[in-house]
Motif scaffolding. Structure first.
Motif, short mmCIF file in Angstrom:
data_model
loop_
_atom_site.label_atom_id
_atom_site.label_comp_id
_atom_site.label_asym_id
_atom_site.label_seq_id
_atom_site.Cartn_x
_atom_site.Cartn_y
_atom_site.Cartn_z
N PRO A 108 0.59 -0.88 -0.08
CA PRO A 108 0.15 -0.12 -0.61
C PRO A 108 1.29 1.64 -0.23
CG PRO A 108 0.03 -1.52 1.87
CD PRO A 108 0.40 -2.22 1.72
N ALA A 109 2.04 1.14 0.33
CA ALA A 109 3.30 2.15 0.46
C ALA A 109 3.67 2.49 -0.75
CB ALA A 109 3.96 2.24 1.68
N ALA A 110 3.65 1.55 -2.35
CA ALA A 110 3.86 1.64 -3.36
C ALA A 110 4.44 2.91 -3.42
CB ALA A 110 3.56 0.66 -3.94
N ASP A 111 3.84 4.01 -4.12
CA ASP A 111 3.74 4.72 -4.39
C ASP A 111 4.19 5.81 -3.61
OD1 ASP A 111 1.43 3.89 -6.72
OD2 ASP A 111 -0.21 4.82 -5.95
N ARG A 112 4.06 5.90 -2.40
CA ARG A 112 4.91 6.56 -1.67
C ARG A 112 6.16 6.39 -1.48
NH1 ARG A 112 3.55 8.87 4.56
NH2 ARG A 112 6.13 9.47 4.76
N ILE A 113 6.60 5.32 -1.44
CA ILE A 113 8.19 4.91 -1.51
C ILE A 113 8.81 5.52 -2.85
CG2 ILE A 113 9.03 3.36 -1.55
CD1 ILE A 113 7.84 1.77 0.00
N SER A 114 8.24 5.01 -4.42
CA SER A 114 7.86 5.31 -5.27
C SER A 114 8.40 6.62 -5.36
CB SER A 114 7.76 5.02 -6.30
OG SER A 114 7.37 3.24 -6.73
N ALA A 115 7.57 7.33 -5.16
CA ALA A 115 8.02 9.36 -5.31
C ALA A 115 8.86 9.65 -4.35
CB ALA A 115 6.48 9.60 -4.86
N ASP A 116 8.62 9.13 -3.33
CA ASP A 116 10.46 9.40 -2.51
C ASP A 116 11.73 8.59 -3.17
OD1 ASP A 116 8.56 10.62 -0.68
OD2 ASP A 116 8.14 9.30 0.73
N VAL A 117 11.43 7.77 -3.70
CA VAL A 117 13.01 7.75 -4.21
C VAL A 117 13.36 8.33 -5.41
CG1 VAL A 117 14.09 5.40 -5.73
CG2 VAL A 117 12.79 4.82 -3.25
N ARG A 118 12.35 8.29 -6.82
CA ARG A 118 12.38 9.66 -7.38
C ARG A 118 13.39 10.68 -6.71
NH1 ARG A 118 10.60 8.04 -12.57
NH2 ARG A 118 9.49 6.33 -12.67
N ALA A 119 12.26 11.60 -5.92
CA ALA A 119 12.89 12.60 -5.49
C ALA A 119 14.35 12.54 -4.71
CB ALA A 119 12.10 12.58 -4.71
N ALA A 120 14.32 11.57 -4.26
CA ALA A 120 16.19 11.68 -3.38
C ALA A 120 16.94 11.42 -4.50
CB ALA A 120 15.82 10.44 -2.61
N ALA A 121 16.67 10.49 -5.85
CA ALA A 121 17.42 10.51 -6.66
C ALA A 121 17.68 11.02 -7.60
CB ALA A 121 17.53 9.27 -7.22
N ALA A 122 16.84 12.17 -8.13
CA ALA A 122 16.85 13.77 -8.41
C ALA A 122 17.58 14.60 -7.80
CB ALA A 122 15.17 13.79 -9.10
N SER A 123 17.08 14.69 -6.19
CA SER A 123 18.03 16.13 -5.60
C SER A 123 19.79 15.47 -5.85
CB SER A 123 17.35 16.10 -4.10
OG SER A 123 18.35 14.51 -3.50
N VAL A 124 20.03 14.26 -6.10
CA VAL A 124 21.59 14.27 -6.36
C VAL A 124 21.69 15.36 -7.12
CG1 VAL A 124 23.79 13.00 -6.25
CG2 VAL A 124 21.60 12.44 -5.63
N PRO A 125 23.22 16.56 -7.24
CA PRO A 125 23.54 17.36 -7.89
C PRO A 125 24.04 17.11 -9.46
CG PRO A 125 24.51 18.23 -5.80
CD PRO A 125 23.37 16.87 -5.17
N GLY A 126 23.61 17.03 -10.54
CA GLY A 126 24.14 16.63 -11.43
C GLY A 126 23.33 15.77 -12.23
N VAL A 127 22.00 15.29 -11.52
CA VAL A 127 21.06 14.27 -11.78
C VAL A 127 20.40 14.72 -12.56
CG1 VAL A 127 19.63 12.73 -11.09
CG2 VAL A 127 21.79 12.15 -10.15
N THR A 128 20.37 14.88 -14.02
CA THR A 128 18.86 15.39 -14.24
C THR A 128 17.70 14.18 -15.18
OG1 THR A 128 20.42 14.60 -16.90
CG2 THR A 128 20.55 16.65 -15.42
N ASP A 129 18.32 13.22 -14.41
CA ASP A 129 16.37 12.38 -15.19
C ASP A 129 16.73 10.77 -14.14
OD1 ASP A 129 14.19 11.18 -16.71
OD2 ASP A 129 15.57 10.03 -17.42
N VAL A 130 15.78 10.35 -13.56
CA VAL A 130 15.45 9.36 -13.28
C VAL A 130 14.96 8.39 -13.97
CG1 VAL A 130 15.45 8.32 -11.09
CG2 VAL A 130 15.77 10.61 -10.71
N ALA A 131 15.16 7.18 -13.88
CA ALA A 131 14.56 6.11 -14.56
C ALA A 131 14.22 4.84 -13.17
CB ALA A 131 15.33 5.01 -15.57
N LEU A 132 13.24 4.75 -12.48
CA LEU A 132 12.87 3.35 -11.25
C LEU A 132 12.49 2.36 -12.35
CD1 LEU A 132 12.87 3.25 -8.72
CD2 LEU A 132 10.35 4.57 -8.83
N HIS A 133 12.91 1.78 -11.06
CA HIS A 133 12.60 0.01 -11.32
C HIS A 133 11.78 -1.17 -10.77
CE1 HIS A 133 14.66 0.31 -15.72
NE2 HIS A 133 15.67 1.17 -15.07
#
Length: 384
Positions: A53-78
């Protein structure tokens, strides 16, 4: 321009907190392959179960965390799912080495266990318990709440854990562990989470169980629900001194008991009995709370609908030379306390300046400041 590294993205993603387990996903072994090329990050994670049930929130948080790293322009989540062996390893790690179905709140536990009791129904015990749990959580404590009033469960409604059909979210299951829903920072379990109804149907029927079923339910709440490392576990007890009071006394003989009463003798005389039974099982009466005490009217006069003094009488009656009992608080009659409870929003959140909310907040401060008896308990320390 900063060139992001695999390690930088892994650190950022690994720090994401699982909303149900309340731990970083790296610690839960949920992070898989991570790579970065030309600013594009490829991130792999696994969820604990299919349909988490927390899949959407975890996915969104992971995308946001990866995108917050300086220099990251795109995130592909698997996103994948743990294997049965990985889930078994996770549940064993969550138990901290304890065998399955072993109660984690025994005498050696550092969690403070407080059973909130009353001699009779209708004194506002559940309302006090729900608001007290939230007030403790707002002080920064990690809090669990067991709705042990199986026949008259009301905690889910008081904490807003009810959907449009009158259903309550069920705990997520990881093998034989249940992850309790969280409301206002409090981890909650109730029999109401296992009773369903379809849209438009009548409310869920009564739970018609006798002693053995009641004992097993409370035991499962204490053994199979993963509360994690919590500071305080509150139990909303049923009124009176019946089967569940005896079961809790057997399962948690070291628990503290907080007795709730209203001011009039009809309630306070009966409230004493719940404290007496608690003592007979080895529990300690930590204090008395008087609910529905006098309220101050707009003209400054005091309106004592249910009389006065009952809480002090209960505390005095339960006091002994070896174990004095204090009246820890008096919660005045409050319209907000009632309407906020009906709306599923604790008064300590919705109207924190209300006199009842202020009284409950002070009660939380008193309980949080009380010393914890650690004699004979093993502290979770190990040499490095």
């Amino acid at each position: 321009m900063t060139t992001p590294t695999d390690d930088a993205v892994r650190r950022a993603v690994g720090a994401v907190i699982d909303p149900e387990l309340r731990r970083p996903i790296a610690e839960l072994d949920m992070v898989r392959d991570i790579s970065v090329a030309n600013g594009a990050a490829s991130v792999g994670i696994v969820l604990t179960i299919v349909g988490c049930p927390a899949a959407d929130r975890i996915s969104a948080d992971v995308r946001a965390a990866a995108a917050s790293v300086p220099g990251v322009t795109d995130v592909a989540l698997h996103v994948g799912v743990m294997s049965p062996a990985e889930r078994r390893a996770l549940t064993e790690r969550l138990r901290g080495g304890r065998p399955a179905r072993e109660m984690p709140f025994g005498p050696g536990s550092l969690t403070r266990v407080i059973a909130v009791t009353s001699g009779k129904g209708g004194v506002g015990k559940s309302t006090v318990t729900a608001n007290l749990a939230v007030a403790l959580a707002r002080r920064g404590l990690s809090v669990g709440l067991v709705d042990a009033d199986v026949h008259g469960f009301s905690i889910p409604g008081l904490l807003g854990l009810v959907d449009a059909d009158g259903n309550v979210p069920q705990p997520t299951r990881i093998d034989d562990l249940m992850l309790p829903p969280v409301a206002y920072g409090v981890k909650v379990i109730s029999i109401g989470m296992f009773l369903r109804r379809a849209h438009g149907e009548a409310p869920v029927g009564a739970v018609a169980w006798r002693g053995p079923m009641l004992h097993r339910t409370v035991q499962q709440f204490l053994t199979d629900v993963y509360f994690g490392d919590i500071d305080v576990l509150l139990l909303d007890m049923p009124p009176g001194t019946g089967d569940i009071a005896i079961s809790v006394g057997q399962l948690l003989p070291h628990a503290e008991v907080l007795v709730v009463t209203t001011p009039q003798p009809a309630a306070s005389d009966v409230a004493v009995r719940s404290g007496v039974v608690a003592r007979q099982t080895g529990q300690r009466v930590t204090g008395v709370v008087e609910n529905m005490s006098a309220m101050t009217l707009p003209d400054g006069t005091s309106f004592a609908l249910f009389g006065a003094g009952g809480g002090a009488v209960v505390a005095e009656t339960l006091s002994t030379d070896a174990e004095p009992v204090r009246l820890l608080g008096s919660i005045p009659l409050s319209t907000h306390l009632r309407t906020d409870g009906d709306a599923g929003t604790p008064v300590v959140v919705a109207h924190p300046d209300d006199p009842a909310a202020l009284a409950i907040t002070v009660l939380a401060e008193i309980l949080a400041a009380a010393p914890r008896g650690l004699a004979g308990r093993s502290l979770p320390l190990r040499p490095e």
